[in-house]
Design a protein around this motif. Sequence first.
Motif, PDB file in Angstrom:
ATOM      1  N   TRP A 118       0.664  -0.886   0.034  1.00  0.00           N
ATOM      2  CA  TRP A 118       0.078   0.029  -0.096  1.00  0.00           C
ATOM      3  C   TRP A 118       0.756   1.146   0.212  1.00  0.00           C
ATOM      4  N   GLY A 119       2.080   1.024   0.582  1.00  0.00           N
ATOM      5  CA  GLY A 119       2.954   2.281   0.630  1.00  0.00           C
ATOM      6  C   GLY A 119       3.235   2.616  -1.008  1.00  0.00           C
ATOM      7  N   ALA A 120       3.683   1.551  -1.767  1.00  0.00           N
ATOM      8  CA  ALA A 120       3.833   1.859  -3.018  1.00  0.00           C
ATOM      9  C   ALA A 120       2.656   2.351  -3.754  1.00  0.00           C
ATOM     10  N   VAL A 121       1.564   1.966  -3.523  1.00  0.00           N
ATOM     11  CA  VAL A 121       0.221   2.367  -4.301  1.00  0.00           C
ATOM     12  C   VAL A 121       0.260   3.818  -3.947  1.00  0.00           C
ATOM     13  N   PHE A 122       0.233   4.136  -2.584  1.00  0.00           N
ATOM     14  CA  PHE A 122       0.208   5.577  -2.107  1.00  0.00           C
ATOM     15  C   PHE A 122       1.288   6.493  -3.108  1.00  0.00           C
ATOM     16  N   LEU A 123       2.367   6.050  -3.098  1.00  0.00           N
ATOM     17  CA  LEU A 123       3.413   6.894  -3.829  1.00  0.00           C
ATOM     18  C   LEU A 123       2.912   7.023  -5.398  1.00  0.00           C
ATOM     19  N   ILE A 124       2.676   5.935  -6.059  1.00  0.00           N
ATOM     20  CA  ILE A 124       2.185   5.817  -7.413  1.00  0.00           C
ATOM     21  C   ILE A 124       1.184   6.983  -7.710  1.00  0.00           C
ATOM     22  N   THR A 125      -0.027   6.675  -6.972  1.00  0.00           N
ATOM     23  CA  THR A 125      -1.202   7.461  -7.073  1.00  0.00           C
ATOM     24  C   THR A 125      -1.124   8.883  -7.077  1.00  0.00           C
ATOM     25  N   THR A 126      -0.062   9.166  -5.694  1.00  0.00           N
ATOM     26  CA  THR A 126       0.366  10.573  -5.454  1.00  0.00           C
ATOM     27  C   THR A 126       0.895  11.334  -6.585  1.00  0.00           C
ATOM     28  N   THR A 127       2.028  10.321  -7.145  1.00  0.00           N
ATOM     29  CA  THR A 127       2.586  11.192  -8.540  1.00  0.00           C
ATOM     30  C   THR A 127       1.919  11.450  -9.463  1.00  0.00           C
ATOM     31  N   LEU A 128       0.669  10.305  -9.808  1.00  0.00           N
ATOM     32  CA  LEU A 128      -0.052  10.626 -10.932  1.00  0.00           C
ATOM     33  C   LEU A 128      -1.065  11.884 -10.717  1.00  0.00           C
ATOM     34  N   VAL A 129      -1.423  12.091  -9.416  1.00  0.00           N
ATOM     35  CA  VAL A 129      -2.253  13.090  -9.180  1.00  0.00           C
ATOM     36  C   VAL A 129      -1.723  14.403  -9.300  1.00  0.00           C
ATOM     37  N   ALA A 130      -0.389  14.661  -8.600  1.00  0.00           N
ATOM     38  CA  ALA A 130       0.561  15.611  -8.780  1.00  0.00           C
ATOM     39  C   ALA A 130       0.698  16.055 -10.233  1.00  0.00           C
ATOM     40  N   LEU A 131       0.863  15.129 -11.138  1.00  0.00           N
ATOM     41  CA  LEU A 131       1.538  15.588 -12.489  1.00  0.00           C
ATOM     42  C   LEU A 131      -0.011  15.926 -13.448  1.00  0.00           C
TER      43      LEU A 131
END
Length: 491
Positions: A205-218
């Motif tokens: 879930w840590g990995a999922v958080f990082l991926i999702t957040t990067t997508l939202v940010a960009l």
Amino acid sequence: PGLRVARGFRAELGSILLLLVLYVLQGIPLGLAGSVPLILQSKSASYTDQAFFSFVFWPFSLKLLWAPLVDAVYLRGFGRRKSWLVPTQYVLGFFMIYMSTQVEMLLGDGKDRGPDVVALTVTFFLFEFLAATQDIAVDGWALTMLSRENVGYASTCNSVGQTAGYFLGNVLFLALESPSFCNKYLRFQPQPRGIVTLSDFLFFWGAVFLITTTLVALLKKENKELTPTKEETKGITDTYRLLFSIIRMPAVLTFCLLILTAKVGFSAADAVTGLKLVEEGVPKEHLALLAVPMVPLQIILPLIISKYTAGPQPLNTFYKAMPFRLLFGLEFAFLVWWTPKVKHEAGFPVYYYAVVLLSYALHQITLYSMYVAIMAFNAKVSDPLIGGTYMTLLNTVSNLGGNWPSTVALWLVDPLTVKECAGAQDQTCRTTVAAELCTQAGGSCVTTLDGYYVESVICVILGFGWWFFLGPKFKKLQDEGQSSWKCKRTN
């Protein structure tokens, strides 16, 4: 206009799905935190430890204290909501990945090294604090991300998303973590461990958080808000002043004092029963799985109950449901007493689970009747000029009214338990030292009266006392005129 709304929904489907994902992510730390007490209990932690860990559930109730800050401070170039959402989710993601390397050590090995409750509490408190901060940002973003006609979907995303996230972090995790569950239902060859461990789960879930957040940010742009830019910091002090002036209003003060004491009668049933069942040998993943048939109930109940709470007197429903919910406290105590009587080698009979499920479902009905009634009342009296802050304040106090009794209830189980030293003369078991002396003298400590039963009875008495003496006073609040709840504007 019908077509326009339909197109509006389609056009905003992306935003609605994004909100759903963000709320699901928020539910995961909540669900994981909810599963830790059951894991601690199966590693036989004390109830004092459990009480200490229960502070983890406070940040969601207290988020009003730093919500004005999150609303007012941001980087204009990056976006008002993304300024908070992106950093908190990144920190959560990295924190989860780091914790995945530490958590096996913190939980102890079940033999000579017990769980490190303090470290676990601090860790999960920070998790929940970050998730609560993310919640403030997402709630605020939902209002501007969706257009006027679709803004109603925000609360649906919230309840569906959080429930789904909680389910993933709690029920799914406990099932996949349990060796017996995996061997019975998911494997051909039995193995000594579950399919996942807490550290695998945190890492994933840590990995999922990082991926999702990067997508939202960009990828996700914020809509420019149409509010004139004024001194933002002035906004913070204004909001805190406003909160203070709301609390000082006599009607609100009365409401706060009453709702902070209203839930004392339910504390033993709500906070201790599940842990007692685990202590009596009910597998923790089975308890978690009972939540599955509850999901349709939790969706249907608010819809039915809101018909009754929609009128001018929502608190009548609260008042009527209360004695029934109090009596379930006694029924739960009876369930705990009955549990060891029906246990056999292979576990528990099907009819036992049927009785637990039925009790739980009926209890849910009384719980939701009270919950929906309070929400309806809070929405009804909140001053529309400052709607958000006002209603959040009332809901915060209602939540706290449930938090502190749970912590106290867990704290008192051990002190209220009476143990005697069987098989040795002149020995007591009041303290850990005395208990050791008892075993040295060749005796053993036997529980003669479980603190949970003492507590269940005390709670029901206190609860009926509140219902009889303060309940009518509470009901009277809905007859106060609108003016009692209107904020006096001081410019």
